[in-house]
Every structure is written in C-alpha cells, then in structure tokens.
Write a protein that holds these residues in place. Sequence first.
Motif, PDB file in Angstrom:
ATOM      1  N   UNK A   1     137.488  62.939 114.486  1.00 44.86           N
ATOM      2  CA  UNK A   1     137.091  62.048 113.397  1.00 44.86           C
ATOM      3  C   UNK A   1     138.260  61.190 112.925  1.00 44.86           C
ATOM      4  N   UNK A   2     139.451  61.776 112.904  1.00 48.14           N
ATOM      5  CA  UNK A   2     140.641  61.007 112.518  1.00 48.14           C
ATOM      6  C   UNK A   2     140.853  59.828 113.453  1.00 48.14           C
TER       7      UNK A   2
ATOM      8  N   UNK B   1     127.808  55.025 119.563  1.00 52.33           N
ATOM      9  CA  UNK B   1     127.366  56.417 119.509  1.00 52.33           C
ATOM     10  C   UNK B   1     128.352  57.312 118.793  1.00 52.33           C
ATOM     11  N   UNK B   2     129.642  57.079 119.024  1.00 55.56           N
ATOM     12  CA  UNK B   2     130.661  57.854 118.305  1.00 55.56           C
ATOM     13  C   UNK B   2     130.546  57.634 116.802  1.00 55.56           C
ATOM     14  N   UNK B   3     130.274  56.397 116.400  1.00 53.42           N
ATOM     15  CA  UNK B   3     130.147  56.086 114.971  1.00 53.42           C
ATOM     16  C   UNK B   3     128.951  56.806 114.351  1.00 53.42           C
ATOM     17  N   UNK B   4     127.817  56.812 115.061  1.00 50.89           N
ATOM     18  CA  UNK B   4     126.652  57.538 114.536  1.00 50.89           C
ATOM     19  C   UNK B   4     126.951  59.027 114.410  1.00 50.89           C
ATOM     20  N   UNK B   5     127.588  59.599 115.434  1.00 50.84           N
ATOM     21  CA  UNK B   5     127.927  61.017 115.366  1.00 50.84           C
ATOM     22  C   UNK B   5     128.885  61.296 114.216  1.00 50.84           C
ATOM     23  N   UNK B   6     129.874  60.420 114.042  1.00 50.24           N
ATOM     24  CA  UNK B   6     130.844  60.612 112.962  1.00 50.24           C
ATOM     25  C   UNK B   6     130.154  60.553 111.602  1.00 50.24           C
TER      26      UNK B   6
ATOM     27  N   UNK C   1     134.979  59.965 125.559  1.00 46.27           N
ATOM     28  CA  UNK C   1     135.119  60.217 124.121  1.00 46.27           C
ATOM     29  C   UNK C   1     133.765  60.494 123.486  1.00 46.27           C
ATOM     30  N   UNK C   2     132.753  59.661 123.830  1.00 45.87           N
ATOM     31  CA  UNK C   2     131.436  59.886 123.230  1.00 45.87           C
ATOM     32  C   UNK C   2     130.900  61.276 123.577  1.00 45.87           C
ATOM     33  N   UNK C   3     130.898  61.631 124.847  1.00 43.18           N
ATOM     34  CA  UNK C   3     130.288  62.910 125.230  1.00 43.18           C
ATOM     35  C   UNK C   3     131.112  64.100 124.724  1.00 43.18           C
ATOM     36  N   UNK C   4     132.398  63.921 124.528  1.00 41.13           N
ATOM     37  CA  UNK C   4     133.192  64.986 123.913  1.00 41.13           C
ATOM     38  C   UNK C   4     132.727  65.228 122.488  1.00 41.13           C
TER      39      UNK C   4
END
Length: 392
Positions: A21-22, A69-74, A373-376
């Motif tokens: 997240x950082x 996708x990373x933003x939605x997960x975050x 990064x996304x799938x991680x």
Amino acid sequence: MTTLSPIPGTTTTDSAVQAALTTIRRNTETFGAAYPDDTTAGDRYERRPAEGAIPEGGNRGWTTSFRTGQLWLAWELTGDDAFKNAALVDTRDFARRVRAEEDLETHDLGFLYTLSTVAAWRLLGDEDARRASIEAADALMRRFLEPAGIIQAWGDLSDPAQRGRTIIDSLMNMPLLTWAAEQTGDQRYADAVRRHTAQLREHIVREDDSTFHTFYWDAQTGEPVRGATEQGAFDHSCWARGQAWGVYGFALSYAATGDERLLEASRRCARYLLAHLPADGVPFWDLVYTDGSDAPRDSSSAAIAVCGLLELAQVETDAATAAEWTARAHAMLAALVDHYTPARPEDSDALILHSVYDLPRDNGVDEGTLWGDYFFVEALMRVTRPDWKKYW
C-alpha cells in the motif's frame, strides 16, 4: 520450498500488505493520471512512451488496467477515498478509450476493462462504467472467428500473420464476456466463451499437461494447425506465465460454465506447474529450466499462480485436493513475500522484483511488472480477506 504458510492475520501478510500500500500510494502521487510503462527500468517505473497520436503516459497497450486494479484493491483494503478517486479517473479514461476506438485491436480488452470499468460497476454500481464495459465486450466480440470458434489474439483481423491465432492468456479475457452475458442476457457472449475455452482445452493443453503459449487455426476451415510460442524458450517448452494463466483461466471458465472438463484442465495445468518449480517455489521464466540454472525467474508467474490456485481451491470438488491447492498457494506467496519483495518500499516502484516480460526480445527481464504487482496484491487480498469478491 519455504515452509511458511501465510494465513489471514499473520504478521507476514499484514506487513506485506502495508508495504504494498505504501508503494501504491507513492506511485499514485508520482504518476497522477499518467500511466506507468509495462515494466520497471532499474526497479523504477517510467511513464508509458508515446505512440502515434497517444501521448506519453497515455492509455495504450494491454497493461494499463493493472494499475487501476491495484487502486481498486488498495481502496478495498483501506477505505481511503484517495485510491477510489484515482481509480475513477482511470475508469473514465477507459470509457473514453473504448468510445474513441483507440487501441482496441487486441483480445486483451478483457484484462483492460475487467479491472477498470467492470470493477467500478461491481464496487460502486457505476452506470457509465457498466455501459463502457458492454461496449468493450462488443469490441472483443468483433474478434470472434467463425468457423474456428476462437477469439483472435492480436492485430488487425486482416493481418495474415495473426489470422487464426490465439494465446493461452486469452482465458483471462473471457470473464468480460461472461459478465456481459450476465448483464444483458445475450447468449452470444456466453457461447463465445464456451466455444473458445473448449478449443483451448483441446489444443493448447498438451498431453503431458504443459501448454503452448500460442496456437493457430485455419481461419477459413476452422481446422487446428499448430502450436508455437512468442515468449517461451521454444515452441515445445512451457512458458511459465502461460501455464499460470492456464491454472487461473480454466478455473474461472469452469466457474462460469460448469463444464467439468475445464475444471480438469485447470487441475492439469496446476499439477504440471507445481511439479516443475524450483526449490523456493518461484518458477524460472520457462518451466524447461530447473534448479541449478542461471535463467531468470519470473515472480509475476508465481503471483498469477497463487491467485489461480486459490481460485481452483474454491471450485475444487474434492476437499482434500482443495486443501492441497490452498497450501501450495500459501507457500508460493510466502516465497514471494520473503525473497521477491524490496527490502524497503522506497527501494523500488515495483511491489515484487525479478519478473520477466519477454525474454526472447530482451524486454523487461529481471524487472518489476504492472501485472506482477496487481496479482501480488490480489493474492494478498485473497489470503487476508477470504470473503473478497473478485473482479473477474
């Protein structure tokens, strides 16, 4: 292989989530509405290069939605509206992209729109995002080839070099069509998913349970022609990322169709992948390589495989086998957290290190990747929040 098994609430996974997240927050502040490139260069993302009329940092190519996708997960992980608002900026840009008919000649519309506009609909009930998602599904359907019953992967449909070709990655593009069928009741989308996945099950999975990267059909007769590779070591080797797509994509296709043969295809891909891992559980870029090789690893393949194994565990009909898929996924995730993340978030713009984009073309070798990064982060989400509702 590491014996650590991350489980919900452990210090290991909680620390990994916070570190991720950082970095996502810092990258969001750095890039704003501009999109990063596919991979890092020296562990730093640069702006996506300009191409034609699309400016530097513009929305082109197949990987931009992995940032979204990373933003939605975050946002789901934190509730921080800064992430949601940044994701909505991307979502509006994806709606613009499909309506402008900008860089749509690819089957990767599934990747692009599932993680942007479909996610916005699932999470927020965003009506314009829903409409844009259906428009993207319609654009993807233009690539469906009769009588072969496949969706062509790349390029202009009149290009003879690409005509009749699909690739194993295409399995991850099918959820956009499944979603469109559910939303509209139009069975054309579902029929395309059924026919396309059946062709891949029969021809892209080899008898030994490995997979071709790419397969060709005769576009006129529909007859299967040959398997090949674009990014693997050679035509009959087994490209690691493709095998991971097979685990995840066939499991998703089984969940969508109920076709038991697709469940077995996912199992076959999983067994082969797991049997060809090195000692630490993170594959080399092609599964032809084993312990003792100096070939590069591909951590992005491991991140995809973790998500795929956890999805497979959810749909697995045998409880003991499901437990085994889960345990192997946890062990692979532990290896990524322990050995493939930066020592400190500020050391890299990537969440996981040592991925490979396209080794034969010397592109993104031993770098971070947007999809890795996304799938991680998706893997961390699945482990720390088992009730998470996937975007696929």
